[in-house]
Structures are given as C-alpha cells and as structure tokens.
Scaffold this motif. Structure first.
Motif, PDB file in Angstrom:
ATOM      1  N   GLU A   3       0.902  -1.160  -0.164  1.00 11.55           N
ATOM      2  CA  GLU A   3      -0.013   0.064  -0.075  1.00 11.55           C
ATOM      3  C   GLU A   3       0.666   1.400  -0.075  1.00 11.55           C
ATOM      4  O   GLU A   3       1.667   1.464   0.843  1.00 11.55           O
ATOM      5  N   GLU A   4       0.917   2.104  -1.197  1.00 12.41           N
ATOM      6  CA  GLU A   4       1.707   3.287  -1.193  1.00 12.41           C
ATOM      7  C   GLU A   4       0.777   4.393  -1.915  1.00 12.41           C
ATOM      8  O   GLU A   4       1.251   5.383  -2.043  1.00 12.41           O
ATOM      9  N   LYS A   5      -0.442   4.306  -1.875  1.00 11.86           N
ATOM     10  CA  LYS A   5      -1.310   5.445  -2.204  1.00 11.86           C
ATOM     11  C   LYS A   5      -1.830   6.320  -1.225  1.00 11.86           C
ATOM     12  O   LYS A   5      -2.297   7.402  -1.468  1.00 11.86           O
ATOM     13  N   THR A   6      -1.861   5.761  -0.176  1.00 13.38           N
ATOM     14  CA  THR A   6      -2.411   6.626   1.115  1.00 13.38           C
ATOM     15  C   THR A   6      -1.046   6.476   2.287  1.00 13.38           C
ATOM     16  O   THR A   6      -0.574   5.608   2.376  1.00 13.38           O
ATOM     17  N   SER A   7      -1.076   7.414   2.997  1.00 13.51           N
ATOM     18  CA  SER A   7      -0.033   7.592   3.978  1.00 13.51           C
ATOM     19  C   SER A   7      -0.348   8.288   5.181  1.00 13.51           C
ATOM     20  O   SER A   7      -0.827   9.695   4.999  1.00 13.51           O
ATOM     21  N   ASP A  50      -2.143  10.063  -1.219  1.00 14.65           N
ATOM     22  CA  ASP A  50      -3.056  10.724  -0.409  1.00 14.65           C
ATOM     23  C   ASP A  50      -2.845  10.695   1.328  1.00 14.65           C
ATOM     24  O   ASP A  50      -2.231   9.797   1.691  1.00 14.65           O
ATOM     25  N   LEU A  51      -2.923  11.984   1.756  1.00 11.71           N
ATOM     26  CA  LEU A  51      -2.480  11.825   3.269  1.00 11.71           C
ATOM     27  C   LEU A  51      -3.824  11.961   4.105  1.00 11.71           C
ATOM     28  O   LEU A  51      -4.787  12.381   3.996  1.00 11.71           O
ATOM     29  N   GLY A  52      -3.691  11.081   5.307  1.00  9.17           N
ATOM     30  CA  GLY A  52      -4.748  11.007   6.280  1.00  9.17           C
ATOM     31  C   GLY A  52      -4.176  10.766   7.589  1.00  9.17           C
ATOM     32  O   GLY A  52      -3.133  10.301   7.653  1.00  9.17           O
ATOM     33  N   ILE A  53      -5.012  11.180   8.719  1.00  7.71           N
ATOM     34  CA  ILE A  53      -4.605  11.088  10.056  1.00  7.71           C
ATOM     35  C   ILE A  53      -5.468  10.376  10.755  1.00  7.71           C
ATOM     36  O   ILE A  53      -7.042  10.462  10.242  1.00  7.71           O
TER      37      ILE A  53
END
Length: 581
Positions: free
Chosen positions: A448-452, A484-487
């Motif tokens: 998985e490298e599309k979101t981090s 895509d970035l997410g917390i």
C-alpha cells in the motif's frame, strides 16, 4: 506430573534474588502478614531474617516467623554452605541471638518465634547428622516432639519447660508442595490445556523464532478463570494478581538467564495492558488495594525495561551498534526495523522514570540516533510511532534543533528511498511485503503506497516546528507522487455506539485491547500552498479530545505503552499542543 513441573521450575531458580522475589508471594497467599523482606533490608545485615512475617502455624498458634532464604549457589545444605561465614549454621544462630522488635504491629514482640530455613535444594547425606545434632541442641523443643510418643509409652513425664524458639526446614520438596497447593493450582495448573501452555512457556521461552503464543494463551487463561472482580473472593483476588506477577517473573528470569532479554521485552507489556484494561472494565481504577497490586505488576515491567536498556545501551550507542553483521540482505529491512523498535523501548524507559527529561537521557537518545543514522529509514507507516516519540521527547525537553534535525532526516530518507528504489513506506505495515520488494524488486499487490498517515504526521510536525522550507520541498514531493494523506482519528464513545452498535467497549478499552482500525476513521489532510495557512489550519483545535480514566488514575505512560505495543498510531492531540518547553 504437576509437582514435577513445579519442582523443576523451582530448581531452575539459579539466582538468590529470584527466590527472594517469589517466596514472599507464597507467604502472602498463605495468609502470612509480611513485616519485612530481603529487598527492604538490602545492603544491611539480616542476621538470619531474610523475611519476617506473622502467621498462624499448623498448631493453630500465631507466631513470628523468621525465614532464612538460601538460593542460587547456596540452595543445597552441604558441609560448605553449613560451615562457611554467613552460612546456614551462622545464620540460624544469629536469628536466635539478634532480637527483632517492631512495636508498630500489636503483640508482635510477645509472639512465639519459629525460625525456618528455606532453600530450593536438598540436604546432603554427609552433613545431615551434623545438621540434625545442631538443631536438636539449639532447639530443645524439637527433641521433645520427636521423643513425645516414646515418652508416653514408657510413662516418662514431658518437661514443663517451653523453648523460646522453634525450627523448621523447607527444602525443594516442601516448597514444591506449598507452591503447588497454594499458588499454582488456582490458575496455572487447573487443566490439561493450562498445564501444556505453562510447560511450553518454561521450556520454549528462549528458543529462536518463538512467537510466544503459549505465553499469551497462558495469560488469557488466567483472565478467563478470574471472571469479574465483584465475583472474586479476597483470596482469589490476591492469587489472581500474584499469578500474573509469577508468569511475568518467569519470563523475565528465563530471559536474563539466557542473556537474551528480548523475550521479556516482547511478552511482559501484554499482561500489563491486559491487566489495566481488566481494571477499567471492572471500574476499579480508584480502588487503593487494586492500584497497589497493579503498581507491583507494573514495577516488574519497568524493572525489566530498565535492565534491558542498561544491558543494550552501551552497544546501541556505538557506530552501527544496532546493525547485525550476520544479517545479510535482510539487514536492509532488519536494521531500520530494529532501530525503530529500540527507540520505542528507550523513550518508553524514559517515560516511566521520575525525571524522564534528564540531560543524561537526552544524551543517550542523541548517541543512539547519531550512531545508527544510516538505518533511520521509515519502511512502514506505523514507524510514525517511534518517530512521534522521539520528536515529542525532544520538543518536551526543549531540544528544538535536535527535533528539527531528526524530522528532516526522516523526510529525506523517504524521498531518497523513492528516488532510488521507487519505494515508499508500506501503508499496510507488512514487513514481509517490504522485504520481498527490496530483495526481488517486485512489488506485491498488497503493498500500500497510495495513502499515508506517516507523511501526514510529518507534515504536521513541520508545522509544529515551524520548518517552512522543508515543508515546501516535501509538499512538492507529495504532489509529484500523488499520495493521499490522512490522520487516524479514533471514534469517541458516542461514535462507537453509532458506527459499531454491537460493540460493548469504549474508546479507552479498545485502545488497551488491540490495534485500532475500524474504531476510527482517516481524516484527510490537504497541503496548502501557503505554509502559514497550513500551519494555522492544522494547529487550530484538535479533531479528537478525550478524558482518559487512565490519566485520572495517574498512569498516563500506559497510553504511550498501548500505542507502542499494539501499533496504533498516535492521535492528533499527541502533537497539536505545539512546542512543550
């Protein structure tokens, strides 16, 4: 079979300190009241009184008990251990000659005395006759007991004199019976399944590639047998806590004996977190007796952690100290993973200290980072956990420039990894997937490298540390690779009821029970062109605010331990307070 297992375990206690720790546990569950232990008087002459306790003897009389504990190299009664300075003979005489008084315990000074020699060994035949003669001479009442039946037969009158002291010897066989009956039989050796797991914990704890499943299953079985706190009697409560202490102590002792503390580091946090969750579930975090028992269990864990750091730190601070020279190609993954694991243990060790921001601690942390900087390559998304710990530690103790240097190096390693190998930290945290890609250059469909959330957290720390230049460079990089970035933001208790209607737990209980996935959501992060706009937006308020009962009970460090051990990423409130100076 049960007695054999217990006897073999007690015989394996090769250090005197191990028996010193276990023996008071046995006395407590036998309803003795402990007055003092060897730990209380460490470094002082004990005069044959390693443990002093008050209890009811088999004859129904309440007595003072002076326990002289011999273990390790002195566990057998031999001509050497009997005659040497501070040996068995001298200790028994001193126990008689040196009075012990304690006016704080009612009637203590007037109770009759029994001296007990405790040793997890046997008495050798060549010294037995000498030893028995010495005991009969020093404790005349012992001879009266032996001669009582014969005296009745011949009509001899018993002496009316009463000896001041009595004596008893508890060897490996007596200890085996006592431990089996009073401690092991309640939770550990109750059924075939528990016996199997206990045996495997004893035998396999230090074997290579052990996943420690028997330890986890054994701990789980203790909780399953315990039930709720309200349903337990006082004795069962005591046995429950002491059994957990015993299991953790076994793991710690065996790890030390093998000079490999990794087993203890991997296992012991499990019982600490599970016990605290159980306390929260039962609503007893304000019960003083419960908290004292929990502190006892926690002290065993922090002692292990201190020992682990003390032994490993001199190596970890060397140049490439955490590198394994025999690791081969695996070290491309193993080295970074090992470094981040070690950083978690090191900062956790600081967190449980009274003066966690001591200059010495900061110096140790900087040396570990400097010595192993080539391996500081984030490979997994949950490497955000040790990165957050290090950044928060530097910020909290006022080392803002060290925090900036470390943050910059983490970001640079991600960029270099992508430029060189087209590799980003795996969002699924699968070490096997990363290893396969590094070795074969073939990327799994599960990579998985599309979101981090790792890169999102790093951006927030850039705002916290006011690093505008690095922010602009990192923003351009993230835009280029289109990640895509997410917390991760956990659900509140009300949100859990709404989104997980079948759940019977609160957020706090879930935090101490497992890595959180479905118990929260990904809050999307967008990077603004203007650093000031991003900084203002991200540091204003918090997506998550929760009143932890754990903090109210005085154990905020347990929350950090839960994040580290269960691999749940830190929440925004961890860093959104800004700089702590």
């Amino acid at each position: 079979m049960k007695n054999i297992i217990v006897r073999e375990y007690l015989e394996s206690l090769t250090e005197r300190d191990e028996l010193d720790y276990l023996f008071p546990i046995l006395l407590e569950v036998m309803d003795f009241k402990i007055i003092s232990t060897a730990k209380d008087t460490k470094g002082l002459p004990q005069y044959g009184k390693d443990v002093i306790a008050v209890g009811r003897d088999r004859d129904g009389i309440t007595k003072r008990f002076y326990f002289e504990v011999k273990g390790g190299a002195d566990r057998h009664v031999t001509t050497t251990t009997y005659n040497k300075t501070d040996g068995i003979r001298e200790s028994i005489i001193e126990a008689k000659d040196r009075p012990y008084r304690d006016s704080s315990h009612p009637e203590f000074n007037t109770l009759p005395v029994k001296i007990v020699l405790v040793h997890n060994g046997i008495i050798h035949a060549n010294v037995k006759e000498t030893f028995d003669g010495f005991i009969e001479r020093e404790f005349p009442k012992q001879r009266e007991k032996k001669q009582g039946f014969f005296a009745k037969l011949v009509g001899r009158k018993k002496s009316s004199s009463v000896a001041e002291f009595e004596f008893e010897r508890w060897d490996i066989y007596a200890l085996t019976e006592l431990f089996t009956h009073h401690l092991f039989n309640e939770y550990l050796l109750t059924d075939d399944e528990a016996v199997k797991h206990f045996k495997k914990v004893l035998v396999l704890i230090n074997t290579p590639r052990n996943n420690y499943s028997d330890y986890f299953l054994l701990v789980n079985s203790v909780f399953n047998k315990a039930g709720t706190y309200a349903s337990m009697g006082e004795r069962k409560k005591l046995l429950f806590f002491e059994t957990l202490n015993l299991i953790s102590f076994i793991v710690y002792s065996y790890s030390k004996e093998a000079d490999n503390r990794e087993a203890a580091r991997r296992c012991m946090p499990y019982s600490v977190l599970k016990l605290w969750r159980w306390i929260l579930e039962n609503g007893i975090e304000k019960d003083k007796k419960v908290i004292e028992q929990f502190k006892k269990h926690l002290r065993l864990f922090t002692t292990m952690l201190q020992d682990y750091i003390t032994v490993t730190l001199p190596v970890a601070t060397l140049k490439h100290g955490i590198w394994a020279p025999t690791g081969g190609r695996y070290e491309q993954v193993g080295y970074p993973v090992r470094i981040y694991d070690y950083l978690c243990s090191l900062v956790l060790h600081f967190a449980f200290q009274e003066n966690k921001y001591a200059a010495e601690n900061t110096e140790h942390l900087i040396k570990v980072l400097n010595g192993n900087q080539e391996g500081l390559r984030p490979l997994l998304d949950n490497h955000s956990i040790p990165i957050c710990l290090v950044l928060d530690y530097f910020i909290s103790c006022g080392h803002k420039e060290d925090a900036k240097t470390f943050l910059h190096s983490c970001i640079a390693a991600i960029v270099v990894g992508y430029r060189t190998y087209k590799r980003l930290p795996d969002g699924r945290n699968n070490i096997e997937t990363v290893l396969r890609y590094i070795v074969s250059r073939r990327k799994s469909i599960y990579y998985e490298e599309k979101t981090s959330h790792l890169m999102a957290i790093l951006c927030d720390y850039l705002a916290v540390l006011d690093m505008e230049d690095v922010y602009k460079e990192f923003q351009a990089f993230i835009t280029e690779i289109q990640v895509d970035l997410g917390i991760f933001v956990p659900f509140t208790d009300e949100q859990i009821k709404t989104h997980l209607p079948e759940a019977t737990y609160t957020h706090e209980l879930s935090l101490f029970g497992q890595e959180l996935h479905e118990e929260g959501y990904q809050s999307e992060i967008r990077l603004d062109e203007s650093f000031e706009d991003y900084k203002k937006k991200r540091l204003a308020g918090s997506e998550f605010d929760y009143q932890y009962r754990t903090v109210g009970a005085g154990f905020p460090e347990l929350i950090t331990l839960a994040h580290v051990y269960l691999k749940t990423p830190f929440f925004p409130n961890f860093w959104k307070g800004g700089l702590k100076t």
